[in-house]
Design a protein around this motif. Sequence first.
Motif, PDB file in Angstrom:
ATOM      1  N   HIS A  71       0.839  -1.191   0.000  1.00  0.00           N
ATOM      2  CA  HIS A  71       0.000   0.000   0.000  1.00  0.00           C
ATOM      3  C   HIS A  71       0.873   1.239   0.000  1.00  0.00           C
ATOM      4  CE1 HIS A  71      -2.541  -3.211   1.568  1.00  0.00           C
ATOM      5  NE2 HIS A  71      -3.607  -2.487   1.234  1.00  0.00           N
ATOM      6  N   HIS A 104      -1.163  -1.449   7.053  1.00  0.00           N
ATOM      7  CA  HIS A 104      -0.861  -1.743   5.644  1.00  0.00           C
ATOM      8  C   HIS A 104       0.247  -0.829   5.128  1.00  0.00           C
ATOM      9  CE1 HIS A 104      -4.410   0.945   5.935  1.00  0.00           C
ATOM     10  NE2 HIS A 104      -3.870   1.602   4.943  1.00  0.00           N
ATOM     11  N   SER A 148       2.955  -7.842   3.776  1.00  0.00           N
ATOM     12  CA  SER A 148       2.584  -6.484   3.344  1.00  0.00           C
ATOM     13  C   SER A 148       2.139  -5.610   4.509  1.00  0.00           C
ATOM     14  CB  SER A 148       1.470  -6.554   2.301  1.00  0.00           C
ATOM     15  OG  SER A 148       0.309  -7.082   2.908  1.00  0.00           O
ATOM     16  N   HIS A 149       1.833  -6.237   5.649  1.00  0.00           N
ATOM     17  CA  HIS A 149       1.400  -5.476   6.829  1.00  0.00           C
ATOM     18  C   HIS A 149       2.416  -5.652   7.951  1.00  0.00           C
ATOM     19  CE1 HIS A 149      -2.308  -5.576   4.608  1.00  0.00           C
ATOM     20  NE2 HIS A 149      -2.931  -4.858   5.523  1.00  0.00           N
ATOM     21  N   GLY A 162      -3.575  -4.797  10.719  1.00  0.00           N
ATOM     22  CA  GLY A 162      -4.192  -5.423   9.549  1.00  0.00           C
ATOM     23  C   GLY A 162      -5.688  -5.203   9.589  1.00  0.00           C
ATOM     24  N   GLN A 325      -3.313   1.757  -3.024  1.00  0.00           N
ATOM     25  CA  GLN A 325      -2.503   0.536  -3.047  1.00  0.00           C
ATOM     26  C   GLN A 325      -1.329   0.670  -4.034  1.00  0.00           C
ATOM     27  OE1 GLN A 325      -5.421  -2.449  -2.654  1.00  0.00           O
ATOM     28  NE2 GLN A 325      -3.990  -4.095  -2.296  1.00  0.00           N
TER      29      GLN A 325
END
Length: 817
Positions: A71, A104, A148-149, A162, A325
């Motif tokens: 993101h 994120h 990704s988090h 998250g 994103q």
Amino acid sequence: MAIEASSLAPIQSVTIPVKDIREQHGAELNALKKYQRVTDYLAAAQIYLKDNTLLAAPLKPEHIKDRLLGHWGTSPGINMIYAHLNHLIKRYDLDMFLVTGPGHGAPANLSNLYLEGSLREYYPDLTFDRDGLHRFVRNFSWPGGFPSHLYPGVPGTIHEGGELGYALATAFGAAMDNPGLIVACIVGDGEAETGPTATAWHSYKFLDPAESGAVLPILHLNGYKISNPTIYGTMSDEELLQLFTGYGYRVVFVAGEDVDDLNPQLYGAMDWGYHEIRRIQRSARSGQPIEKPQWPLIIMRSPKGMTGVKEMDGVPITGTYRSHQIPVSNPKQNPEHLKLLEQWLHSYKIEELFDQTGSPLPEILDQCPTGDRRMGSNPHTYGGRIRHIPNLPEINDFKVNVAHGLSTKPEEHGGCNVSSMEQLGTYLAALIKRNTQTFRIFSPDELESNKLEHVLEVTKRDYQWPIPPFNNKLSSHNGRVIEVLSEHDCQAWLQGYLLTGRFGLFPSYEAFLNIIVSMLDQFAKFLKLSMEIPWRLPVSSLNYLVTSTLWRQEHNGFSHQNPALINTVLNKKAAVARVYLPPDANCLISTVDHCLHSTNYVNLIIANKQPMPQWLSMEEAIAHCRAGASIWQWASTDNGVDPDIVLVGVGDNPTLEVMAAAQTLRDELPELRIRVVNITDLMVLERESEHPHGLDDQMFEAMFTHDRPVIINFHGYTSAVKQLLFGRNHANRFTINGYREEGTTTTPFDMNVRNGTSRYHLIMQAIRLVAAKNPRVAARASERIHHYEYTLAAHRQYIQENGVDPDEITNWHWHSK
Ligand SMILES: Cc1ncc(C[n+]2csc(CCOP(=O)(O)OP(=O)(O)O)c2C)c(N)n1
Ligand SMILES: [Mg+2]
């Protein structure tokens, strides 16, 4: 540099002297900007690049990751805030760390952690050179690399972010009883729309500035969520000011179109916020607390994804939801996109910020604090390392004598009626006296309702706003109990408190604790992952004390009956999940003592608050709880061998019915040989291969026999037990009774009747199951069953006429002869 807050006009935002800041702190602002060029570059690079990570060659499709995950939109804002917090820490030598709501935005946090060197302490190959940087950039959202988090593998993280909504209250939990600590917390404007965040703003009303640290919230209004504008983003400054002033904050706005606009404002806002916190704390700590202090809140309006691409395919990107994103969506296939991405990445001019070896220049690295002052290395975020070992009282000092009078002879089991919760309250009171700064009880307004009132003999409920008259159990100092009608707050505060090394308890009504199921899920995941990370040492367990249970909600009715939390916990990883159903007060105290000692579990402890028969002496209770389940030989008639049937109680109320059935069978049908088993640790039913508490087949059959019928009278939904028994030998010999969503406002015993868990149901089930094999039972089966059916019909009529259960139920007592 302190900016004076006006005390005359409270509904007024703070004015930042931007011009002065630019003039006086120009060099610092320049340094901040350069630092953000690096972190923004690194965030973008992590999302896009698998090669050419320092842009040494023209960008080609093969340099781009095949799956673009991550993101961007929130990242530049996080980077800006992180950089300013670093400066604030350095300027005032602060004990501070960050809770990031929009988890994120991990590419941003990771970039900062890389530069400050916290990351390298745990991932030594992330060095400051070309190779180290390459590994860092490539490993993001890469199999085996960083997700990704945020997650427990990211240093300094106590909140994954998250699932959005829990950051703010978690930050407050961490600040409690840490007077020197400031927890900065970024709240996304989308996240701010969630219920848990909405209630978390009130946390300051429970935080004593003398005894605890502070939270510095930064509400990040980048205007958008995934594909919509945010409510807060569309509110005017005036509306926001009114709202947050009403909530108890002094608001400072930071708003601008780009980094140059925002940096001096954020510099001033942070500085002001820090001084405000210290001013409030100083007053409170010098014995002159400010009434209703207005705690600082920074509201930062910035374009979403600022410093990214302005426009693509003819539509604006920066400052819109399209940057949430992956703003440049197809650089691998679309040459135009590739060109845009290359221009974007080059816009940070990183060749000016890294040396020939690929290391960030010293002037960049100098922007970070050092040692434990780095936010990724703050000791509070490693709760396991600084875990306070609970100083627990001796449980024998709080035992119940199970018999009338003082004797505890085994034949006098069940001799007295006691409220388990009330008894536990005496233990908790002693515990609080021994752990005055490291233990808290968080409860949704139910401490007294749950009969834990003895706790309030040694402490009070913390409350910071003016206390209305006649509320002498509230205090603004030293209240170890916090009560708010928000299970979300209770949960997140406790999470923050535990993850920073302390311990606690969350008593709640059984039915409504389900409100926080998703938070429980997320916390269990956090624990599970933490256990896989060697440098995360165990923290104290999350202990739920579940009471006001469904079986005694007959006066509140159907809405108050919901044991589904058991099913939730059963689905968690076996390494994390524990469910206990102590049948009496001694077992409850022994269980709570065990759970408070334990680490890294989610413990669900379920017990009734109404007076109930007490079955086991403390010595027996300890042995029973250690085993998790045992045969109550003193209640059985099988002489230790060869029962016709096994009756199993799981939970205090179902156990009472099992005991009444056992006694009646013994008196009225002695030819039916029964074995009484009690389960206090639900997980013993699970197979050994699936849960560490599961009984192996030998032990399981030693207790439940190899092939005899077994009736389990269970506290919750039958599905929970069914799922546990799957895979056991002859599983179809088990009859499971439990809550079947029946019974509303009625009598206590009728709740059992409605759901088929009553003693009469158990007796009739037992006769039917045994009759086929035991001719002496068969001979009397029909007569007996008709008798109990008649008894049930008579009960129904009796409660219709009298509104209460008959004496033989209400005053039933176990007797051994
Ligand atoms: C409780 C919850 N609901 C939905 C989502 C899916 N989701 C992920 S990011 C996002 C938007 C978040 O917006 P905001 O908080 O403003 O963050 P930012 O703009 O800084 O990215 C949503 C809805 C989520 N992660 N958690
Ligand atoms: Mg947003």
